[in-house]
Scaffold this motif. Structure first.
Motif, PDB file in Angstrom:
ATOM      1  N   VAL A 265      35.072  81.033 -14.352  1.00 49.87           N
ATOM      2  CA  VAL A 265      35.013  81.766 -12.900  1.00 49.87           C
ATOM      3  C   VAL A 265      34.862  80.982 -12.163  1.00 49.87           C
ATOM      4  O   VAL A 265      35.746  80.265 -11.281  1.00 49.87           O
ATOM      5  CB  VAL A 265      33.503  82.697 -12.815  1.00 49.87           C
ATOM      6  N   GLN A 266      34.462  79.096 -12.513  1.00 53.51           N
ATOM      7  CA  GLN A 266      34.310  78.666 -11.326  1.00 53.51           C
ATOM      8  C   GLN A 266      36.045  77.656 -11.470  1.00 53.51           C
ATOM      9  O   GLN A 266      35.954  77.151 -10.229  1.00 53.51           O
ATOM     10  CB  GLN A 266      33.541  77.243 -12.011  1.00 53.51           C
ATOM     11  N   LYS A 267      36.802  77.684 -12.773  1.00 50.26           N
ATOM     12  CA  LYS A 267      38.142  77.956 -12.955  1.00 50.26           C
ATOM     13  C   LYS A 267      38.698  78.394 -11.884  1.00 50.26           C
ATOM     14  O   LYS A 267      40.102  77.935 -11.589  1.00 50.26           O
ATOM     15  CB  LYS A 267      38.273  77.218 -14.606  1.00 50.26           C
ATOM     16  N   MET A 268      38.896  79.718 -12.096  1.00 51.67           N
ATOM     17  CA  MET A 268      39.062  80.737 -10.707  1.00 51.67           C
ATOM     18  C   MET A 268      39.486  80.465  -9.683  1.00 51.67           C
ATOM     19  O   MET A 268      40.070  80.326  -9.489  1.00 51.67           O
ATOM     20  CB  MET A 268      39.304  81.822 -11.184  1.00 51.67           C
ATOM     21  N   VAL A 269      37.772  80.084  -8.964  1.00 49.12           N
ATOM     22  CA  VAL A 269      37.614  79.488  -7.842  1.00 49.12           C
ATOM     23  C   VAL A 269      38.447  78.139  -7.088  1.00 49.12           C
ATOM     24  O   VAL A 269      38.940  78.342  -6.432  1.00 49.12           O
ATOM     25  CB  VAL A 269      36.112  79.356  -7.286  1.00 49.12           C
ATOM     26  N   MET A 270      38.720  77.702  -8.254  1.00 46.63           N
ATOM     27  CA  MET A 270      39.330  76.132  -7.744  1.00 46.63           C
ATOM     28  C   MET A 270      40.706  76.490  -7.390  1.00 46.63           C
ATOM     29  O   MET A 270      41.211  76.058  -7.094  1.00 46.63           O
ATOM     30  CB  MET A 270      39.217  74.892  -9.077  1.00 46.63           C
ATOM     31  N   GLN A 271      41.230  77.551  -8.609  1.00 45.34           N
ATOM     32  CA  GLN A 271      43.206  78.156  -7.986  1.00 45.34           C
ATOM     33  C   GLN A 271      42.431  77.930  -7.534  1.00 45.34           C
ATOM     34  O   GLN A 271      43.739  78.018  -6.494  1.00 45.34           O
ATOM     35  CB  GLN A 271      43.390  78.296  -9.551  1.00 45.34           C
ATOM     36  N   ARG A 272      41.728  79.676  -6.946  1.00 43.62           N
ATOM     37  CA  ARG A 272      42.381  80.410  -5.995  1.00 43.62           C
ATOM     38  C   ARG A 272      42.647  79.342  -4.507  1.00 43.62           C
ATOM     39  O   ARG A 272      43.341  80.058  -3.493  1.00 43.62           O
ATOM     40  CB  ARG A 272      41.086  81.910  -5.772  1.00 43.62           C
ATOM     41  N   MET A 273      40.523  79.074  -4.268  1.00 40.73           N
ATOM     42  CA  MET A 273      41.034  78.399  -3.010  1.00 40.73           C
ATOM     43  C   MET A 273      42.408  77.496  -3.146  1.00 40.73           C
ATOM     44  O   MET A 273      42.332  77.135  -1.445  1.00 40.73           O
ATOM     45  CB  MET A 273      39.432  77.202  -3.520  1.00 40.73           C
ATOM     46  N   ALA A 274      42.548  76.765  -4.069  1.00 40.30           N
ATOM     47  CA  ALA A 274      43.611  75.570  -3.426  1.00 40.30           C
ATOM     48  C   ALA A 274      44.659  76.430  -3.001  1.00 40.30           C
ATOM     49  O   ALA A 274      45.887  76.190  -1.876  1.00 40.30           O
ATOM     50  CB  ALA A 274      44.269  74.874  -4.672  1.00 40.30           C
ATOM     51  N   ASP A 275      45.314  77.965  -3.712  1.00 37.38           N
ATOM     52  CA  ASP A 275      46.366  78.508  -3.097  1.00 37.38           C
ATOM     53  C   ASP A 275      45.851  79.239  -2.115  1.00 37.38           C
ATOM     54  O   ASP A 275      46.933  78.829  -1.273  1.00 37.38           O
ATOM     55  CB  ASP A 275      46.445  79.459  -3.964  1.00 37.38           C
ATOM     56  N   ILE A 276      44.990  79.035  -1.350  1.00 37.17           N
ATOM     57  CA  ILE A 276      44.653  80.340  -0.049  1.00 37.17           C
ATOM     58  C   ILE A 276      45.106  78.969   1.058  1.00 37.17           C
ATOM     59  O   ILE A 276      45.523  79.433   2.099  1.00 37.17           O
ATOM     60  CB  ILE A 276      42.994  80.939   0.046  1.00 37.17           C
ATOM     61  N   ALA A 277      44.298  77.838   0.728  1.00 36.73           N
ATOM     62  CA  ALA A 277      44.567  77.051   1.908  1.00 36.73           C
ATOM     63  C   ALA A 277      45.882  76.482   1.865  1.00 36.73           C
ATOM     64  O   ALA A 277      45.991  76.913   2.834  1.00 36.73           O
ATOM     65  CB  ALA A 277      43.466  75.383   1.065  1.00 36.73           C
ATOM     66  N   GLN A 278      46.832  76.356   0.593  1.00 45.26           N
ATOM     67  CA  GLN A 278      48.050  75.776   1.042  1.00 45.26           C
ATOM     68  C   GLN A 278      48.436  76.985   1.919  1.00 45.26           C
ATOM     69  O   GLN A 278      49.645  77.051   2.259  1.00 45.26           O
ATOM     70  CB  GLN A 278      48.723  75.719  -0.363  1.00 45.26           C
ATOM     71  N   GLY A 279      48.981  78.322   1.196  1.00 49.93           N
ATOM     72  CA  GLY A 279      49.355  79.320   1.613  1.00 49.93           C
ATOM     73  C   GLY A 279      49.082  79.734   2.881  1.00 49.93           C
ATOM     74  O   GLY A 279      50.146  80.491   4.056  1.00 49.93           O
ATOM     75  N   GLN A 280      47.655  79.846   3.468  1.00 51.36           N
ATOM     76  CA  GLN A 280      47.371  80.004   5.438  1.00 51.36           C
ATOM     77  C   GLN A 280      47.443  78.683   5.879  1.00 51.36           C
ATOM     78  O   GLN A 280      48.319  79.004   7.326  1.00 51.36           O
ATOM     79  CB  GLN A 280      45.705  79.468   5.023  1.00 51.36           C
ATOM     80  N   ALA A 281      47.713  77.926   5.595  1.00 54.32           N
ATOM     81  CA  ALA A 281      48.281  76.475   6.251  1.00 54.32           C
ATOM     82  C   ALA A 281      50.192  76.669   6.428  1.00 54.32           C
ATOM     83  O   ALA A 281      50.188  76.295   7.251  1.00 54.32           O
ATOM     84  CB  ALA A 281      48.266  74.696   5.230  1.00 54.32           C
ATOM     85  N   ILE A 282      50.755  77.008   5.000  1.00 51.44           N
ATOM     86  CA  ILE A 282      52.418  77.383   5.296  1.00 51.44           C
ATOM     87  C   ILE A 282      52.498  78.289   6.770  1.00 51.44           C
ATOM     88  O   ILE A 282      53.333  78.097   7.375  1.00 51.44           O
ATOM     89  CB  ILE A 282      52.821  77.604   4.733  1.00 51.44           C
ATOM     90  N   SER A 283      51.540  79.336   6.837  1.00 59.94           N
ATOM     91  CA  SER A 283      51.713  80.429   8.129  1.00 59.94           C
ATOM     92  C   SER A 283      51.390  80.315   9.282  1.00 59.94           C
ATOM     93  O   SER A 283      51.508  80.729   9.714  1.00 59.94           O
ATOM     94  CB  SER A 283      50.553  81.918   7.010  1.00 59.94           C
ATOM     95  N   TYR A 284      50.382  79.301   9.319  1.00 59.79           N
ATOM     96  CA  TYR A 284      49.536  78.745  10.324  1.00 59.79           C
ATOM     97  C   TYR A 284      50.698  77.261  11.317  1.00 59.79           C
ATOM     98  O   TYR A 284      50.211  76.588  12.185  1.00 59.79           O
ATOM     99  CB  TYR A 284      48.517  78.313  10.927  1.00 59.79           C
ATOM    100  N   GLY A 285      51.112  76.967  10.017  1.00 57.04           N
ATOM    101  CA  GLY A 285      52.244  75.998  10.385  1.00 57.04           C
ATOM    102  C   GLY A 285      51.704  74.601  10.080  1.00 57.04           C
ATOM    103  O   GLY A 285      52.473  73.714  11.587  1.00 57.04           O
ATOM    104  N   VAL A 286      50.527  74.419   9.410  1.00 56.48           N
ATOM    105  CA  VAL A 286      49.527  73.187  10.020  1.00 56.48           C
ATOM    106  C   VAL A 286      49.700  72.536   8.587  1.00 56.48           C
ATOM    107  O   VAL A 286      50.737  73.774   7.308  1.00 56.48           O
ATOM    108  CB  VAL A 286      48.236  73.463  10.094  1.00 56.48           C
ATOM    109  N   THR A 287      48.984  72.025   7.669  1.00 61.63           N
ATOM    110  CA  THR A 287      48.834  71.289   6.248  1.00 61.63           C
ATOM    111  C   THR A 287      47.463  71.463   6.004  1.00 61.63           C
ATOM    112  O   THR A 287      46.604  71.026   7.324  1.00 61.63           O
ATOM    113  CB  THR A 287      49.580  69.261   6.799  1.00 61.63           C
TER     114      THR A 287
END
Length: 387
Positions: A265-287
């Protein structure tokens, strides 16, 4: 309360110890006054060996019993919290901005009381290793003591610890086999945008909106990526950005905590959090840059040791005052490192009504000290009987 009679005789002395410790709270590994006071008491008590300077201000005291046998470890944490005390008691903190708001002064006192009894009676075989640990609240002192080799150096065979529990009846014990407290991780997400005038948002890359989007999307990890029966908490606890009402800032900062019991579960959270941060950043045009810090592991009791500890607790408090199948809770505890290194168990012990842990009005109940000391003493006598 059927505490050990001899330990009951120490009640006033233990109160003096505890209240002195309460007046000199210190933080993390920087415990010069606390460790010096504990070492002085241990020398007065007459332990056979005292090893100081472990994890900077931690120590291990050895008491030798009658005849050969293994070594049992008993642990108490000594550090305080960066909280301004509001108890108004005569023995309140004399160190501004610091207080014993978690009862570690009481934990230390209970172990000192057990030490005094065990030195006097020596009604056990083998040895006892009394572990006085710094930096439970912050810094993982238990892990550092394990890394510095205390388990092998002192040949510790099994290890036990207690934490006081405000709000539970005085002398009630609570534990469970398996996971008892969660692993705790910390995450930080730094967002870089492009600021500008609040009246002209089209000319900016807004980190404020990105922070809101990321914080909201993170919650879907619990609701949509995690199996419902696997315990998981993700809490965003800080969002910092901006300075005035008509300026869109350049940056935003998100911070929070993750609590898990299962490594997958911990490993899943780390990966999903990284994916969400990057994906949301792209959608808002930020890093967005994720910093995920793995903290204390889950505090997981060994089943046989938890059962044994609960049996000892029943001897002290009675069958109806011991719960040995408690549900896990999402708090964390660095005693987990010791349980990864050796078999053992961790228990909660009720100290009656009063302010909760980490509250500025909290104070340890001195009536609990002889109970905890009796538990530690009988644990040793039953685990390592003479002959």
């Amino acid at each position: 309360m059927p505490v050990v009679n001899r330990i009951a005789d120490y009640a006033d002395e233990m109160k003096t110890w505890r209240r002195h410790l309460h007046q000199i709270p210190e933080l993390e590994f920087d415990l010069p006054k606390t460790s010096a006071y504990v070492a002085e008491r241990l020398r007065e008590i007459g332990v056979d060996e005292l090893h100081t300077g472990i994890a900077q201000t931690g120590m291990v005291a050895i008491i030798t019993g009658q005849g050969d046998g293994p070594t049992i470890g008993l642990r108490a944490d000594m550090d305080a919290l960066p909280i301004t005390e509001e108890t108004g008691v005569d023995h309140a903190s004399t160190h501004a901005g610091k207080m014993h708001a978690c009862g570690h002064d009481g934990h230390t006192t209970m172990l000192l009381g057990a030490a005094k009894y065990l030195v006097e009676t020596r009604n056990f075989s083998g040895r006892v290793a009394l572990i006085f640990q710094p930096a439970e609240e912050e810094g993982g002192g238990a892990g550092i003591m394990v890394q510095e080799g205390i388990m092998d150096r002192f040949d510790i065979d099994q290890v036990y610890g207690i934490h006081n529990m405000p709000g539970a009846p005085l002398g009630e014990f609570v534990t469970s086999p398996g996971p008892l407290m969660a692993a705790v991780d910390t995450f930080t997400i730094n967002i870089q945008g492009r600021g500008g005038h609040g009246a002209m948002p089209h000319e900016t890359k807004d980190p404020v909106m990105a922070a809101c989007g990321i914080a909201t999307a993170i919650q879907t990890i619990v609701s949509r990526n995690n199996y419902a029966l696997d315990d998981l908490v993700i809490s965003v606890t800080q969002i910092h950005t901006g300075t005035v009402n008509n300026v869109i800032p350049d940056t935003a900062y998100i911070n929070g905590t993750v609590r898990t019991f299962d490594a997958e579960v911990q490993k899943m959270v780390m990966q999903r959090m990284a994916d969400i941060a990057q994906g949301q950043a792209i959608s808002y045009g930020v890093t967005a840059e994720l910093d995920y810090e793995i903290g204390y592991p889950s505090t997981t009791n060994h089943a046989e040791n938890a059962k044994f500890a609960a049996d000892v607790a029943r001897e002290i408090s009675g069958d109806d005052r011991v719960t040995d199948d408690a549900a896990p809770e999402m708090g964390a505890e660095d005693f987990s490192y010791m349980l990864l290194a050796r078999p053992g168990a961790y228990l909660f012990m009720g100290q009656g009504d009063g302010a909760g842990l980490h509250h500025p009005k909290y104070d340890f109940n001195d009536d609990a000290s002889p109970i905890g000391a009796s538990f530690f003493a009988r644990l040793v006598e039953r685990a390592q009987p003479i002959g």
